[in-house]
Each structure stands twice: as C-alpha cells, then as structure tokens.
Design an enzyme around this catalytic site. Structure first.
Site, short mmCIF file in Angstrom:
data_model
loop_
_atom_site.label_atom_id
_atom_site.label_comp_id
_atom_site.label_asym_id
_atom_site.label_seq_id
_atom_site.Cartn_x
_atom_site.Cartn_y
_atom_site.Cartn_z
N CYS A 11 40.36 31.31 42.58
CA CYS A 11 40.90 32.68 42.52
C CYS A 11 39.75 33.63 42.26
O CYS A 11 38.59 33.30 42.55
CB CYS A 11 42.03 32.79 41.50
SG CYS A 11 41.53 32.49 39.78
N ASN A 14 39.12 33.06 37.68
CA ASN A 14 39.25 31.70 37.12
C ASN A 14 39.76 31.72 35.68
O ASN A 14 39.40 30.84 34.87
CB ASN A 14 37.92 30.92 37.24
CG ASN A 14 38.04 29.41 37.01
OD1 ASN A 14 37.12 28.77 36.55
ND2 ASN A 14 39.19 28.83 37.32
N CYS A 16 43.28 33.14 35.27
CA CYS A 16 44.75 33.22 35.38
C CYS A 16 45.30 32.22 36.40
O CYS A 16 45.86 31.19 36.03
CB CYS A 16 45.19 34.63 35.76
SG CYS A 16 44.77 35.90 34.54
N ARG A 17 45.14 32.52 37.68
CA ARG A 17 45.83 31.74 38.71
C ARG A 17 45.25 30.35 38.94
O ARG A 17 45.99 29.36 38.96
CB ARG A 17 45.87 32.52 40.03
CG ARG A 17 46.74 33.77 39.95
CD ARG A 17 46.48 34.68 41.12
NE ARG A 17 45.12 35.22 41.06
CZ ARG A 17 44.56 35.96 42.01
NH1 ARG A 17 45.23 36.24 43.10
NH2 ARG A 17 43.33 36.41 41.85
N SER A 18 43.93 30.26 39.15
CA SER A 18 43.39 28.93 39.50
C SER A 18 43.41 27.93 38.33
O SER A 18 43.69 26.75 38.57
CB SER A 18 42.02 29.01 40.18
OG SER A 18 41.05 29.60 39.34
N ASP A 127 48.12 38.44 41.82
CA ASP A 127 47.26 38.47 40.63
C ASP A 127 48.05 39.02 39.44
O ASP A 127 48.48 40.17 39.47
CB ASP A 127 46.05 39.35 40.93
CG ASP A 127 45.01 39.29 39.84
OD1 ASP A 127 45.34 38.81 38.73
OD2 ASP A 127 43.88 39.72 40.08
P1 4NP Z 1 42.59 35.48 38.30
O1 4NP Z 1 42.94 36.89 37.63
O2 4NP Z 1 41.76 35.77 39.53
O3 4NP Z 1 43.90 34.90 38.63
O4 4NP Z 1 41.82 34.69 37.25
C1 4NP Z 1 41.98 37.86 37.33
C2 4NP Z 1 41.32 37.80 36.12
C3 4NP Z 1 40.40 38.77 35.80
C4 4NP Z 1 40.12 39.77 36.70
C5 4NP Z 1 40.76 39.81 37.91
C6 4NP Z 1 41.69 38.83 38.23
N1 4NP Z 1 39.19 40.78 36.36
O5 4NP Z 1 39.01 41.71 37.16
O6 4NP Z 1 38.56 40.70 35.30
#
Ligand code: 4NP
Length: 159
Positions: A11, A14, A16-18, A127
């Site tokens: 993702c 790294n 939340c989703r992955s 997201d």
């Molecule tokens: P992820 O979510 O891609 O599912 O881990 C996010 C976590 C942090 C950010 C964006 C998406 N960020 O911009 O910090």
C-alpha cells in the site's frame, strides 16, 4: 518439498491496509494449514512510516477479529521485491501505477490489484487513514474476502 509461495502486499504507508492484509491472509493461510507453504510480507511505496508499527486503529480492528498485527514494522517497497515475491498484490490504482513503473524497468513479478481475487465489486481497498473507525472494518471485510480468493488461486498453483 517445493519452495514456499511468496506473497507481498503493498500500500502507500504500510501502516493501515497492507499490514492488515498481511495479518488477515496469514490467519486464512494458518486456518488452511498451509503456513509452511506460503510466506507473507507487506510494504509501502512511501517511506514516511518506515520502522513504525501499524496505525492504532488498524491494530484495534484486527484484534477484534483475533488477529495481532501490532508487532509488524513498516518498510518501503524495493525493486528487488519484484524478484523475491511470486505474488505482488497492491491495494489501489496509485500503488499499481507506482509499482508498475518499477516493474517496467526491473521486470520480475507483475503487480496486480489485490481485490481482483474478490467478488465484492470493489477494485481498490479504500485508504482508511483519514477516515473514521468504520473505514477499518470495511477494509478488513474487503481484505478477508479477497484473501479467500487469493488462497484458492495459490492452492491451484500448489496442486
Ligand atoms: P496505508 O495508509 O497506505 O493503508 O498504510 C496510509 C497511511 C499513511 C499515509 C497515507 C496512507 N500518510 O500519508 O501518511
């Protein structure tokens, strides 16, 4: 014994989703008794959270389903991942575009949208970072469904 099938979830952050996908898919694989045949990892295309644990909301949502993702630590995607992993599953179209750029240069395993293994009608795992609690439940539902489809696909490869 043949080498394990190596699965990587990707993702943006790294956190939340992955990591959620890593935890859910690990549970699905364990329940199928295939932990010694499939190895699982996750990473992010961005580097902001490298070394950090998952978002506390992701940890809490996974815990409600009996999955502990708290020990996971974020790392950034690397071009060598495309040589190391047999399946590279990305969460959204932006991840796909970013990893495909590397794949065009590097070759190796072609990244695909993870939800193509599900039948929810969603193509992307949204997201949840800027959303509320509910976003994380929805993410887990989508991931869980696609995980079953991915396992089925890998089982056919292992057969
Ligand atoms: P992820 O979510 O891609 O599912 O881990 C996010 C976590 C942090 C950010 C964006 C998406 N960020 O911009 O910090």
């Amino acid at each position: 014994m043949t080498a394990p099938v190596k699965v990587l979830f990707v993702c943006l952050g790294n956190i939340c989703r992955s990591p959620s996908a890593e935890g859910v898919f690990r549970q699905v694989v364990q329940q199928a008794g295939l932990d010694d045949r499939i190895t699982i990892d996750s990473c992010g295309t961005g580097n902001w959270h490298v070394g950090k644990g998952p978002d506390s909301r992701a940890i809490a949502a996974a815990r409600k389903r009996g999955i502990d993702i708290a020990p996971l630590r974020a790392r950034q995607f690397d071009s060598e991942d495309l040589d190391r992993f047999d399946h590279v599953l990305v969460m959204d179209r932006q991840n796909l575009a970013d990893v495909r750029d590397v794949w065009r240069q590097n070759g190796g395993t072609e990244p695909v949208l993870f939800l193509q293994f599900g039948s929810s009608g969603y193509e992307e795992v949204p997201d949840p970072y800027y959303g509320g609690e509910h976003g994380f439940e929805h993410v887990l539902d989508l991931i869980n469904e696609a995980s079953e489809g991915l396992l089925q696909h890998i089982r056919e490869q292992l057969a």
